[in-house]
Design an enzyme around this catalytic site. Sequence first.
Site, PDB file in Angstrom:
ATOM      1  N   HIS A 218      -5.525   0.043   3.918  1.00  0.00           N
ATOM      2  CA  HIS A 218      -5.370   1.298   4.663  1.00  0.00           C
ATOM      3  C   HIS A 218      -5.021   1.081   6.132  1.00  0.00           C
ATOM      4  O   HIS A 218      -4.785   2.058   6.858  1.00  0.00           O
ATOM      5  CB  HIS A 218      -6.620   2.171   4.513  1.00  0.00           C
ATOM      6  CG  HIS A 218      -6.667   2.876   3.192  1.00  0.00           C
ATOM      7  ND1 HIS A 218      -6.971   2.227   2.012  1.00  0.00           N
ATOM      8  CD2 HIS A 218      -6.418   4.165   2.850  1.00  0.00           C
ATOM      9  CE1 HIS A 218      -6.915   3.095   1.009  1.00  0.00           C
ATOM     10  NE2 HIS A 218      -6.581   4.275   1.492  1.00  0.00           N
ATOM     11  N   SER A 239      -4.333   8.462   1.601  1.00  0.00           N
ATOM     12  CA  SER A 239      -5.420   7.511   1.385  1.00  0.00           C
ATOM     13  C   SER A 239      -6.029   7.703   0.006  1.00  0.00           C
ATOM     14  O   SER A 239      -5.966   8.787  -0.575  1.00  0.00           O
ATOM     15  CB  SER A 239      -6.502   7.682   2.447  1.00  0.00           C
ATOM     16  OG  SER A 239      -7.423   8.693   2.092  1.00  0.00           O
ATOM     17  N   ASP A 240      -6.642   6.643  -0.515  1.00  0.00           N
ATOM     18  CA  ASP A 240      -7.417   6.787  -1.738  1.00  0.00           C
ATOM     19  C   ASP A 240      -8.752   7.441  -1.381  1.00  0.00           C
ATOM     20  O   ASP A 240      -9.180   7.453  -0.218  1.00  0.00           O
ATOM     21  CB  ASP A 240      -7.637   5.426  -2.411  1.00  0.00           C
ATOM     22  CG  ASP A 240      -7.787   5.562  -3.916  1.00  0.00           C
ATOM     23  OD1 ASP A 240      -8.116   6.664  -4.393  1.00  0.00           O
ATOM     24  OD2 ASP A 240      -7.575   4.557  -4.625  1.00  0.00           O
ATOM     25  N   ALA A 241      -9.398   7.991  -2.391  1.00  0.00           N
ATOM     26  CA  ALA A 241     -10.595   8.809  -2.150  1.00  0.00           C
ATOM     27  C   ALA A 241     -11.713   7.975  -1.540  1.00  0.00           C
ATOM     28  O   ALA A 241     -12.151   6.975  -2.119  1.00  0.00           O
ATOM     29  CB  ALA A 241     -11.060   9.440  -3.457  1.00  0.00           C
ATOM     30  N   ALA A 243     -11.650   5.982   0.885  1.00  0.00           N
ATOM     31  CA  ALA A 243     -11.266   4.710   1.489  1.00  0.00           C
ATOM     32  C   ALA A 243     -11.325   4.712   3.009  1.00  0.00           C
ATOM     33  O   ALA A 243     -11.677   3.682   3.606  1.00  0.00           O
ATOM     34  CB  ALA A 243      -9.870   4.306   1.003  1.00  0.00           C
TER      35      ALA A 243
END
Length: 960
Positions: A218, A239-241, A243
Amino acid sequence: MTDHPLPFRDPRLPFAARVDDLLGRLTPEERIAMLHQFAPAVERLGVGPFRTGQEALHGVAWMGPATVFPQAVGLGATWNGELVRRVGEAVGDEVRAKRATDDRVGLNVWAPTVNLLRHPLWGRGEEGYSEDPALTSAIAVAYTRGLRGDHPDYWRTAPVLKHWLAHNNETDRDTASSSVRPRVLHEYDLRAFRDAVRAGAVAGVMPAYNLVNGRPNHVSPLLEQQLRGWTDQPLVVCSDAGAPSNLVDSEHYFDTHEEATAASLKAGVDSFTDHGQDSSVMTGRIRGALDKGLLTQDDIDTAVRRLLALRFALGEFDPELDPYAATDAFDTPGHRALAQEAAEQAVVLLKNDGLLPLAPEEGRTVAVVGLLADACKLDWYSGTLIHRSTPLDGIRERYGAGRVLYAEGTDRVLLACDGGRLRVPENTAPADGGTRGAEGALDPALLAGRTDLPPLTCDATGTELSVVDWGDGVLTFRTDEGLYLSVADDGYVRASAEEPGGWVVQETFRREAVEGHAGGHRLLHIGTGGYVSVAADGAKVAAGGEKISAAGATVFETVTVERGEDAVARVAEAADTVIVVAGNDPHINGRETEDRTTLALPAQQDRLWRAARAANPRTVLALTSAYPYAVPDAAAELPALLWTAHGGQAAGTALARVLAGDVSPAGRLPQTWYAADTDLPGLFDYDVIGSRQTYLYFEGIPLYPFGHGLGYSEFGYTDIEAGPDGDQLRISLTVTNEGPVPADEVAQIYVRAADAASRDLPGRKLVAHRRLHLAPGASERLEFLVPVEELGHWSVAHGRWAVEPGTYDILAGASSADIRLTASVTLDGLPSGPRPVLEHGLEAAAYDTQQGTEIVDRTKRDGDAVTPAADGTPGELLFRACDFGDGAARLTLAVSGGGSVTVEADGRTAEVPVPATGGPYAYTTAEAGFTPRGVHDVRVTLHGTVRLAHLGFTRAGAAQ
C-alpha cells in the site's frame, strides 16, 4: 467554452474538462470525503453517493441471487478468451441489472484476481487463473473487456485487478514480505498486471495485504513507477479492506496513522477501504495528515480527480447517454446456457484408459459416490444460487434416475457422553429457506448464525450424524435433514446451517483425545476456540461470554453406525461403473485467510476411492476442487480421472454431459500438478527461478504437467512455419481432428532460448494458444503473431528488457510436455555484454543467484537492499560477468545495520567491516581497496545484520 450553468454536467465537454470543473466546485472537506470507499453525496451539486468495490469474480457476489459461473481457476482451465469475455459481459450485465433495483450494488467491480498460482498450497488459488503470466493475462484481458464493454467512452462496469503484488500466502498475509528479485518481478509478477492494463479495459488495481521486499504494497513505489506508466488512462488504486490501518496496527511500518495514510496517498492509493461504512476514521486521518503538513491539497486533488474520472466513465453524470443504463439482463436463458458452456469447457480429462465416454445404455447402472457427489459448492466470492445442479442431479438426469445408485460415503455416527447421546431437537428445518446471505450483504462477514432454534441436548437415543473429515482433522457434522452443526453468537450448538460458510466458519470442529479415557475425546469448535459442553440448557461452546476451556468440556465417545467406505463399496459392487466425486469445500480447506498444508487428498476421501476401486475396477475419480491434488496412486490404479474447479450452478449437468460423451472434454490444466509435497518450495519462497517453481523452471516429473488435458478424439499437428516479421514472429501450423468425434483442441505455442539452461532461462514459456473446434477429419491452419519481445528477459546486468541475438526454439503441442512440432528462428544483433560495473556499480538486489538472503526496503519510500535471511547465517550473492576493464582501485558500499561484507573477484578479496549504523535505514558508506581487472564474476558475502544497497567501483587511475 460552454453555456451550461454547470459545465461538469455538459456532455459536449471531454471528461477531463468536466472532472476539473467538478473538482473545482468541491470544498476541501468534500474532496477528503471522496477518498473513502463509501463517498457521501454532495447534495448542493446534485452529486450522489458512490461506493468503490463490488465483488464479481465469477458472478455478482455478496448481493443475493445471481448467475454463478465456474470459479476463476476453472475459467482459466478453459484456455478460451472468447468464452471468458462473454462471461465477463454477462457478469457486467447482471451487475448493471441488480444496480437498477438495489443501489447498494456498485459498478466499480473488484475483479479479476490476477495473482499467479505460483504455489498450489495458497489458500486463494481458486481466485486466480493460472501459474503462467501469459495465460493469466489472456484470460484477464478477456474478462475485463467483457466487464468493461466496448463503448469508446462509457463503461459497463469498471474492473479493478487484485492483488498488487506478489501475493500467494494467507499465512501471515498482512505481515509477511515477499522477496522478489528484479527478474522475477519483471518476467513474472508484473507481467500479469501489465498486459491487462495495456489492453485498456482496467480501471485500477487493489494492493495486496503483504509486503514486497520489506515494504507494504500500500506504499509501493511500483504503483507510480510501473502501473501508471503502462497507460495514459487515469487508474484508481483501491486499498484492500483494513489494509491502511494495518500499516500501523499489525505491520508497525509507521508510528502514526496520519503518517501511514499520507504515505499511501502519496504512493498512489486513491480510495481507502477501512472501517466499513464509517468514513469518519479515515477522513479524520487524512485531515490530520493535511494539518501536519504530511500531505498537500494537490495530493488529495490528484486522487479525487482519478475517482471522478472513473465515475464519469460509468455514466453517472450522463444517464441519458449511458448505453448500459437500461441493462436488465439477469438470469436470462442465455446466461444459464453460458454458465453450462463454461462449466463444460472447464472440465479437464487427466487420464482415460478407454473407460470414457460412458454412453447411457439400457441396463447399465452407474454408482455415484463421494462427499461431493450431491454437492454444488460455493466459495467466498460466489453469489447465491438461483439454479443448482450437483453431479448426482446431472447424472440422474442424463442416465435416468432408475439406473443411478448413490452413496455419499460419510461416516454415520452417534456421539455418546455421560448424559446419554447427543440429540438434535425436532423442528429444526430452516424457515423461509434459511440460506445464509440470500438477501445480499455489503459485508457478508457480518452475517450471524441462527439463534431461533433449540440447541442440541442429550438423551438415551441420540441423533445419527454424518461426519466428514475434510483434512487435518477438521470435521463437520450434519443431520439427515441436511443441516450442519453450527455455533451462533450466543455460543450454543445447533443444527442450523445449510452449508459451512462465513468469514469465520462456525461449522467445523476438531476431536482431541482425552488422557485417561480410552476412546474418549473432546470436541473443539474451531471458529471460537471453545470446547463443546453439554449442560441442562443445551450444548454450547461458550457461557457468560467466555469460551469453555478444555477442562470444562464434555468427553464424548464416537459410536460408528456405518463407515462411509462400506456404503460406497456396497453400491459400487452393484453397479456397472462407479463415479467417485471427491474434492474440497471452498469454505474449509484452503480459502482466504487459510493456506493448505498438503497436496494430499484428505484421508477419508482417499479411503472412498480405494473402497470403490476394490469393489469395482471400472471406477472413475472426478476431482472437484479449487486447487491441484497429489494423487499418484489413483493416477496409477484407476482407468480414468477428471478434474474441474467448482463449476457454479451448472456443474453437475456439465460433468454428466462430459462423462456421457455429449461433450468431448478439452479443458487444460492452468497449473502444474505436482506428484508430492516434496516437489514444492516453501510457501514464502517467491523466487520462482532460484527454487525452480512452476512449469517454467521445475526440473522434476509432475503428476500432470501444465497445459495437460485429454479428450475423446485425437489431433494431429503438421507443417509448422516460423520466422520474424518485423517486431513480431509469425508462427503457423495445421491442426487436424484425426478422431471419430467432433471435439475441441487447445493448440499451445511455447518458446525457449537454445542456450536457456546456461542462462537460467525458462525451459519453455507459453507465448500463444488457441482453442478451436473441429469436426472429424477437419483441419484448420492456425497463425499466431508473437511479439519478438516475448523471447526476451529482464537483464539484471543492464536494468532493462533484453532480447539477445541467437537461436530460439518454437515448440507447438497439446501441453507443455506434449510437444508435437518444433521450429527455430535466429535473431541477429549485438549481445548485451557484461555488466559495466565501473560506470554503474552493482545494485545489490540485481544479483544473478543468491543463497540465504532476502530483499528488504532501502528506505520506506523507495529502493531495495539485501540482507541475510537468517540470524547468524551469512548470505551470499553472485553477480556474473562484471567488466572491470583495465582495473578497479576501490570498492564503495552503501550499507546499514552492522556486521561485515566480503567481496571477491579475480582472485581478490575485500573484507569490509560495517560498524553498527544506528538502524536499518541509517545508511553509510564503507570503503576498501579492491583491484580486479577484466571480466569476472563477483561474489558477495553478507555477515550480521548488514543491509547492502549498492556496490560502487572506482576505476584504477581515477582521481581519489
